[in-house]
Design an enzyme around this catalytic site. Structure first.
Site, short mmCIF file in Angstrom:
data_model
loop_
_atom_site.label_atom_id
_atom_site.label_comp_id
_atom_site.label_asym_id
_atom_site.label_seq_id
_atom_site.Cartn_x
_atom_site.Cartn_y
_atom_site.Cartn_z
N SER A 158 0.78 -1.22 0.13
CA SER A 158 -0.06 -0.10 0.05
C SER A 158 0.84 1.17 0.12
CB SER A 158 -0.89 0.03 1.34
OG SER A 158 -0.04 0.12 2.43
N SER A 174 10.79 10.71 7.97
CA SER A 174 9.38 11.51 7.95
C SER A 174 9.78 12.79 8.22
CB SER A 174 8.46 10.79 9.11
OG SER A 174 7.41 11.61 9.39
N TYR A 228 5.97 7.49 17.20
CA TYR A 228 6.26 7.68 15.98
C TYR A 228 7.54 8.39 15.77
CZ TYR A 228 5.64 8.37 10.98
OH TYR A 228 5.49 8.44 9.44
N LYS A 269 11.21 7.58 14.01
CA LYS A 269 11.78 8.25 12.90
C LYS A 269 12.84 9.00 12.94
CE LYS A 269 8.44 6.55 10.08
NZ LYS A 269 9.16 5.53 9.01
N THR A 284 -1.69 8.70 2.27
CA THR A 284 -1.86 7.25 2.37
C THR A 284 -2.88 6.75 3.47
OG1 THR A 284 -0.04 6.88 3.92
CG2 THR A 284 0.58 7.17 1.71
#
Length: 299
Positions: A29, A155, A168, A172, A203
């Site tokens: 994906s 990111s 997160y 990252k 996304t």
């Protein structure tokens, strides 16, 4: 692996993708999917990796119909043993590896005090340790090639650190540091590396994010919608930047105007950038109040 490879002298040369064997994680994906499609269009062989076996199968069928040589591997990136066994399977099928693109990643909704350590660890295990394990596993095969490239997706949140995304951000920022340090270790070899900094890419990652047990479902849904509303770049546009960065062997790849602005702002004002960023991501980071404006933001 030899400390000096004569190929390091041509590290500025473009990487030829036609007939290159490219390993792509997170290929079922989003950016991974679109990057795999674009690499196939450039004539590469594909090794597609994801934990979603059904979606991975559909992609393999699509790519093979277009004449691409593809192997698929259903792996959860927390499965270190499976990752360690992967290069042998890839080499048995394809004979070599030229490119490793780590796109797989997950997110978690919830502020630090709402998270359990297990929830925090889940994010880090996939985003950081999965990336590290893939690099470790494939480095020997990549080192055998006269020219090879690794691209690790970090990111915008590896540049600036918003409230409400602590696991997160932690993972990252670590991917960013890992990639930079390893690139320096490999500077006299034929292997080049990219750290990829996507801004808001459209996304499903945020709507597929896990929700901390301490966050009510309606508040989590509102925060996810607020985060998604910030996304401006399509996955196809992001893939084009990633593949261009691989071909040109760029050390840093920025995706979207927001990522470039974050890079500039955090370098010019490494503390005070948050006074601007806070207002942009306030609703996306609020998983405490139904109003969308927590007491912390109101002060």
């Amino acid at each position: 692996m030899p400390r000096t490879n004569p190929a390091y002298r041509s590290r500025r040369a473009r990487l030829e993708l036609r007939d290159a064997v490219c390993v792509v994680t997170g290929a079922a994906s989003g950016m991974g999917l679109e990057s795999a499609r674009l690499l196939a269009q450039r004539g590469a062989e594909l090794v597609i990796v994801d934990r979603d076996g059904a979606a991975l199968h559909d992609l393999a069928v699509e790519l093979r119909a277009g004449g691409t040589t593809v192997s698929m591997h259903v792996i959860d990136l927390r499965e270190t043993d499976a990752i360690e066994a992967l290069p042998a399977a890839v080499l048995a099928t394809h004979g070599r590896v030229d490119v490793l693109l780590n796109c797989a990643g997950v997110s978690m909704l919830g502020r630090f005090e709402q998270l359990s350590l297990d929830e925090f660890r889940w994010v880090v295990d996939i985003n950081l340790w999965g990336t590290v394990a893939m690099n470790k596993a494939f480095l020997p095969a990549l080192a055998r090639r006269p020219a090879a490239h690794i691209a690790n997706v970090a990111s915008l949140y590896a540049l600036g650190a918003p409230a409400g995304r602590v696991p997160y951000v932690t993972s990252k920022f670590a991917v960013r540091g890992f990639t930079d340090a390893l690139r320096h270790e490999l500077e006299r070899t034929g292997i080049t590396m990219s750290a990829v900094y996507p801004g808001g890419v459209r996304t499903a990652i945020i709507h597929n994010a896990r929700v901390a047990e301490g966050v009510p479902a309606d508040i989590a849904a509102r925060a996810a919608d607020a985060q998604a509303s910030l996304y401006r770049t399509t996955a196809q546009e992001a893939a084009a930047r990633i593949v261009d960065g691989i071909e040109r062997r760029r050390p840093r790849v920025f995706i979207g105007r927001d990522a470039r602005l974050a890079d500039i702002a955090t370098r010019l004002a490494p503390v005070w950038y948050w006074s601007v960023m806070r207002g942009v991501v306030a609703k996306a980071g609020d998983t405490e109040t139904a109003s969308g404006a927590s007491a912390a933001h109101a002060r």
